[in-house]
Design an enzyme around this catalytic site. Structure first.
Site, PDB file in Angstrom:
ATOM      1  N   LYS A  36       0.828  -1.207   0.000  1.00  0.00           N
ATOM      2  CA  LYS A  36       0.000   0.000   0.000  1.00  0.00           C
ATOM      3  C   LYS A  36       0.862   1.256   0.000  1.00  0.00           C
ATOM      4  O   LYS A  36       0.634   2.177  -0.782  1.00  0.00           O
ATOM      5  CB  LYS A  36      -0.920   0.006   1.233  1.00  0.00           C
ATOM      6  CG  LYS A  36      -1.915   1.145   1.214  1.00  0.00           C
ATOM      7  CD  LYS A  36      -2.402   1.532   2.587  1.00  0.00           C
ATOM      8  CE  LYS A  36      -1.397   2.394   3.276  1.00  0.00           C
ATOM      9  NZ  LYS A  36      -1.833   2.910   4.584  1.00  0.00           N
ATOM     10  N   ASP A  87      -6.334   1.388   1.089  1.00  0.00           N
ATOM     11  CA  ASP A  87      -6.262   1.609   2.533  1.00  0.00           C
ATOM     12  C   ASP A  87      -7.617   1.256   3.141  1.00  0.00           C
ATOM     13  O   ASP A  87      -8.492   0.726   2.470  1.00  0.00           O
ATOM     14  CB  ASP A  87      -5.850   3.065   2.839  1.00  0.00           C
ATOM     15  CG  ASP A  87      -6.978   4.046   2.531  1.00  0.00           C
ATOM     16  OD1 ASP A  87      -7.988   3.649   1.916  1.00  0.00           O
ATOM     17  OD2 ASP A  87      -6.854   5.215   2.929  1.00  0.00           O
TER      18      ASP A  87
END
Ligand code: SF4
Length: 225
Positions: free
Chosen positions: A122, A140
């Site tokens: 991420k 996220d």
């Protein structure tokens, strides 16, 4: 649930209308500061990270700066951030790796970035898309929640599966903008606790929203995301 192409376009349009200027809210002025900010943001709000980095980035400008102090000093400087002890260790390891393997410069590929301490997929996706303009879809907590509520992914999909699905559903040229728009949509509208279903432009195609609003669900032929 499989959304039709027209419904995907409706979602894109709604995000664009609601948050045309969505952006990375972590303040930074170069890729190095962005990596540090994203690393600090795990399980912490962007507001708190920005508060801490406002002074942190004045004091530390290069990897050498972070390595020139004792770990306890760095911990003290970021102690308002959750998990600050581990994050301080990761920052110094990351700075050491940058100097040893990348001439002190933040690399621009996901494959290289994930070799750095404290940098997962991420974080790498945020950095390549925000700092280097490479199309990527960082998933996220907000993106994951919104994707699942809207039926872009299944409720039990893991983060990697969500990322794969949203990348398949949306045009590559829109990934970076949509990623920021989905974060804004999740942060300011489709919130975890009290989503704004009553004023949501996507309520008519959102199963979760209809359930929350007590609206009967109609059966649809197209199923399976
Ligand atoms: Fe989120 Fe509610 Fe809108 Fe669905 S209807 S996307 S749950 S705010």
């Amino acid at each position: 649930m499989t959304l039709k192409k027209s419904q995907i376009n409706e979602i894109i349009d709604a995000f664009q209308i609601m948050f045309p200027d969505a952006f990375c809210e972590l303040k930074h002025s170069n890729p190095f500061e962005l990596v540090i900010a994203v690393l600090l943001s795990a399980q912490c709000t962007d507001v708190m990270v920005n508060k801490v980095t406002a002074t942190l980035f004045q004091k530390y400008k290069t990897p050498e700066d972070y390595l020139a102090v004792e770990i306890e000093t760095l911990m003290e400087d970021i102690k308002q951030i959750g998990l600050f002890r581990n994050k301080a260790k990761h920052i110094q390891q990351l700075c050491h790796q940058l100097l040893q393997n990348y001439d002190g410069v933040v690399p621009s590929t996901r494959e290289e970035l994930v070799t750095l301490a404290g940098v997962g997929r991420k974080t790498a996706n945020v950095v390549i898309s925000t700092a280097f303009g490479v199309p990527a879809f960082a998933v996220d907590t907000h993106v994951e929640r919104v994707a699942k509520r809207l039926g872009l992914a299944k409720i039990d999909d893991d983060v990697m599966r969500v990322e794969t699905k949203v990348m398949k559903l949306f045009p590559e040229s829109m990934w970076t903008a949509l990623h920021h728009q989905m974060i804004f949509f999740g942060r300011y509208h489709c919130k975890a606790q009290k989503p704004g279903c009553d004023v949501c432009p996507l309520l008519h195609l959102c199963k979760e929203g209809k359930q929350r609003m007590g609206i009967p669900l109609r059966k649809r032929k197209n199923v399976q995301p």
